[in-house]
Scaffold this active site. Structure first.
Site, PDB file in Angstrom:
ATOM      1  N   CYS A  18      33.170  30.502  45.168  1.00 50.06           N
ATOM      2  CA  CYS A  18      32.883  28.902  45.740  1.00 50.06           C
ATOM      3  C   CYS A  18      33.141  27.762  45.354  1.00 50.06           C
ATOM      4  CB  CYS A  18      31.037  29.081  45.412  1.00 50.06           C
ATOM      5  SG  CYS A  18      30.349  31.304  46.373  1.00 50.06           S
TER       6      CYS A  18
ATOM      7  N   ASP B  86      25.440  39.898  44.731  1.00 44.97           N
ATOM      8  CA  ASP B  86      25.677  40.493  43.474  1.00 44.97           C
ATOM      9  C   ASP B  86      25.489  38.768  42.985  1.00 44.97           C
ATOM     10  OD1 ASP B  86      27.864  37.921  45.078  1.00 44.97           O
ATOM     11  OD2 ASP B  86      29.598  38.792  43.490  1.00 44.97           O
TER      12      ASP B  86
ATOM     13  N   ILE C 211      54.593  36.808  54.830  1.00 46.41           N
ATOM     14  CA  ILE C 211      55.605  35.927  55.728  1.00 46.41           C
ATOM     15  C   ILE C 211      56.653  35.273  55.890  1.00 46.41           C
ATOM     16  CG2 ILE C 211      55.868  34.423  53.593  1.00 46.41           C
ATOM     17  CD1 ILE C 211      54.691  31.920  55.080  1.00 46.41           C
TER      18      ILE C 211
ATOM     19  N   SER D 291      45.374  41.329  46.642  1.00 44.76           N
ATOM     20  CA  SER D 291      46.787  40.898  46.769  1.00 44.76           C
ATOM     21  C   SER D 291      47.312  41.464  45.263  1.00 44.76           C
ATOM     22  CB  SER D 291      47.191  39.425  45.985  1.00 44.76           C
ATOM     23  OG  SER D 291      46.678  39.339  44.999  1.00 44.76           O
ATOM     24  N   GLY D 292      48.638  41.678  45.452  1.00 37.53           N
ATOM     25  CA  GLY D 292      49.788  42.363  44.035  1.00 37.53           C
ATOM     26  C   GLY D 292      49.497  42.111  42.488  1.00 37.53           C
TER      27      GLY D 292
END
Length: 633
Positions: A2, A101, A289, A363-364
């Site tokens: 958020c 949560d 991409i 993601s890595g």
């Protein structure tokens, strides 16, 4: 995930800021398009924009309150261990009204206050207000995955997820010239710096307690401590433990009540995350991409190989330079503070296109800073353990000065790296790190700045900041350089980029490598498990070699770069000369020196551009920010 903002008034003058909360909250709409709500009390106002991820029920909206408004919480992020925390609280008699949560965090803070921070596994920035005590607790996660800006004076304390929200409270928009001096060298601003005087970023692992007329800032987490408990097992033992920790870290980050997928570039890091996630999610969606017209930067071949190997539902977004250009205007307008890592552009495009399919992506990011994955780490290792080749490269420094250098082709990029290595070989270890971690030297930077700005820069304060930062590196230690990376590059550049670009498109990105159990383990490992004179990121590659295609191990590392030089020389040439770096604008601003700018532009369009395109890009981003946020002040 958020956007949050708020103000704590210290007096009646400060209270005049409370009505601004709605306008400030609206500036964060892109971070949370699903819902907006504000709380306004006698001396405190809190605002929240929601991106619904866990428990989509309206009861989970924020600001969330408890005990008839005695407690209020605005929270940005996710707490991955919220279910186990909820069980503990339930066993103590706490009753819950939602499955979120957020409510777990609220109740944990009610019962344990700041002691709750060390129990949280996740990423977050939040403000918790105890109305009866007239006290507010503000905190940021251990590694700075989520941002938190703040401003304080004698009348008020203001915080927000982005600088633009703080500016809506009418603070003075004075340029911080020390931050500008730092930005031009790094192309980003590490915490606590911002480009506006009096506004700071809360450091990773810090919390602030605000009450009456005081703001007290402390740390609940110290990164250095993770390096102080060395691993005692074998390389085989370490691989086994690392695999188990990564499996758990990925599994924790698969909890969501909305569609979820992974970024898959074809590099080792994202391939590990995608492969582990595919074992838990049937028909996992993966996204990458590529570049249609620039094969040097295109990596879709490797992403496709991994996707086929794991059986994921893979989508490749193949873009031309013209396609990429179409994302530029909105991306530049999205920065409420200059950020000039050019790889932000493809991350922006990837986030926007991915958002059309899912709301959460793994993601890595973080693996390079944990396991020594950058060319910089290989260079430092060779500088500190030189052999015949390294000594020859250093001796041939004058030759590298003569040859053309560029990031945009293999030969030019090699020459650029060899020159940087030769230059660094003549320096002390701390200066070696700084040269390899920065894009522009102090001399190049001062050549670009006007006399007015140079007279205002506190060079002594900058040198003190830099010396304190680099004091971590007191020996030829790769692990010490990794600590520096995690303190500066990771939070200031890599994580900022992912947060800014993903949240601009209302996409939540989760980073399993920064699970604090994984970080603690990685930082405990000896450096010879990570890098030597032939390989980088050794233990990470070896741990998962059996489950990844061999093809991705036999490839050069580009990172998430863009063909920026070609672009600046063609599509953007007119705007560079007539808009962003025109003599008229440079003279009217009195921020930059025209002769320095003119010399840099000449370099950009020469046959030997070196890193001029990165320096120009940093100026373009600054000028767009200046137009949007400083000219209107």
């Amino acid at each position: 995930m958020c956007g949050i903002t708020g103000v704590f008034a210290f007096n009646e003058i400060g209270r005049f800021n409370l009505p601004n909360i709605s306008l400030a909250t609206e500036t964060l709409e892109h971070r949370g398009p699903d819902f907006q709500k504000v709380f306004v009390g006698d001396f405190v106002a809190l605002g929240h924009r929601r991106l619904s991820i866990i428990d989509l029920n309206p009861q989970a909206n924020q600001p969330m309150s408890a005990e008839n408004g005695r407690y209020q919480l605005v929270f940005n992020g996710e707490i991955y261990n919220y279910k186990s925390l909820k069980q503990d609280l339930t066993s103590k008699g706490v009753q819950f009204e939602t499955e979120s949560d957020t409510e777990v965090l609220l109740q944990l803070l009610i019962h344990e206050g700041k002691d709750a921070l060390n129990k949280l596994n996740g990423f977050f920035a939040f403000a918790f207000y105890h109305q009866q005590k007239e006290e507010m607790l503000v905190a940021r996660d251990r590694y700075g995955i989520k941002p938190l800006y703040y401003f304080e004076d004698e009348d008020r304390f203001i915080f927000a997820s982005e600088l633009k929200a703080i500016l809506k409270f009418g603070i003075n928009r004075n340029l911080d010239t020390n931050s500008l001096y730092t930005y031009l060298q790094l192309n980003y601003l590490p915490a606590p710096m911002t480009m506006v005087k009096a506004v700071k970023k809360l450091m990773p692992g810090q919390y602030a307690v605000i009450k009456k007329k005081s703001v007290e800032i402390n740390s609940y987490y110290e990164l250095k401590a993770t390096f102080d408990n060395p691993f005692q097992g074998t390389y085989k033992d370490a691989k086994f433990q690392l695999q188990g920790l990564m499996e758990k870290a990925v599994e924790r980050r698969l909890v969501a009540d909305v569609p979820l997928g992974t970024f898959l570039s074809g590099g080792v890091d994202s391939s590990i995350i995608s492969t582990l996630a595919s074992k838990k999610v049937d028909g996992l969606h993966t996204f990458s991409i590529g570049y249609k017209d620039h094969s040097f930067f295109d990596e879709t071949e490797y992403a496709n190989a991994v996707a086929q190997h794991i059986g994921s539902k893979h989508q490749v977004f193949s873009l031309s330079l013209e396609d990429l250009y179409s994302y530029l205007p909105k991306m530049l307008k999205s920065f409420s503070e200059p950020f000039a890592d050019s790889s932000a552009l493809p991350v922006y495009a990837l986030s926007q296109l991915t958002k059309e399919n899912v709301t959460v992506a793994l993601s890595g990011d973080g693996a390079d800073e944990l396991f020594a994955g950058y060319n910089k780490h290989a260079a430092l290792y060779r500088l500190w353990h030189p052999g015949a080749k390294e000594n020859l490269v250093s001796a041939l420094g004058p030759l590298w000065n003569l040859l053309p250098k560029s990031r945009n082709n293999p030969l030019g990029n090699l020459t650029r790296q060899l020159k940087k290595f030769a230059d660094a070989s003549k320096l002390d270890i701390q200066s070696q790190y700084w040269v390899l971690a920065s894009l522009q030297s102090a001399r190049q930077t001062t050549d670009l700045l006007s006399n007015t700005v140079l007279e205002d820069v506190d060079f002594e304060a900058f040198d003190l900041w830099k010396d304190n930062l680099l004091s971590t590196l007191n020996s030829k230690s790769i692990n010490q350089s990794l600590q520096l990376d995690q303190e500066m590059v990771l939070q200031g550049d890599m994580l900022a980029k992912v947060d800014l670009m993903s949240m601009q498109n209302a996409l939540e990105v989760r980073v399993p490598f920064l699970d604090h159990d994984v970080v603690a383990f990685a930082n405990s490992l000896p450096e010879n498990f990570k890098v030597n004179n032939k390989r980088k990121k050794m233990i990470l590659q070896d741990t998962f070699r059996d489950i990844l295609p061999e093809k991705i191990y036999n490839r050069p590392k580009h990172g998430f770069e863009v063909p920026l030089l070609d672009w600046l020389r063609t599509d953007l040439k007119t705007e560079i000369n007539d808009k962003w770096l025109s003599k008229e604008l440079i003279d009217s601003q009195d921020v930059f020196d025209w002769e320095g700018i003119k010399s840099l532009k000449k370099k950009l369009f020469s046959s030997n551009p070196e890193d001029s395109h990165a320096h120009i890009w940093g100026l373009i981003v600054f000028q767009e920010w200046w137009e949007g946020y400083m000219e209107q002040a």
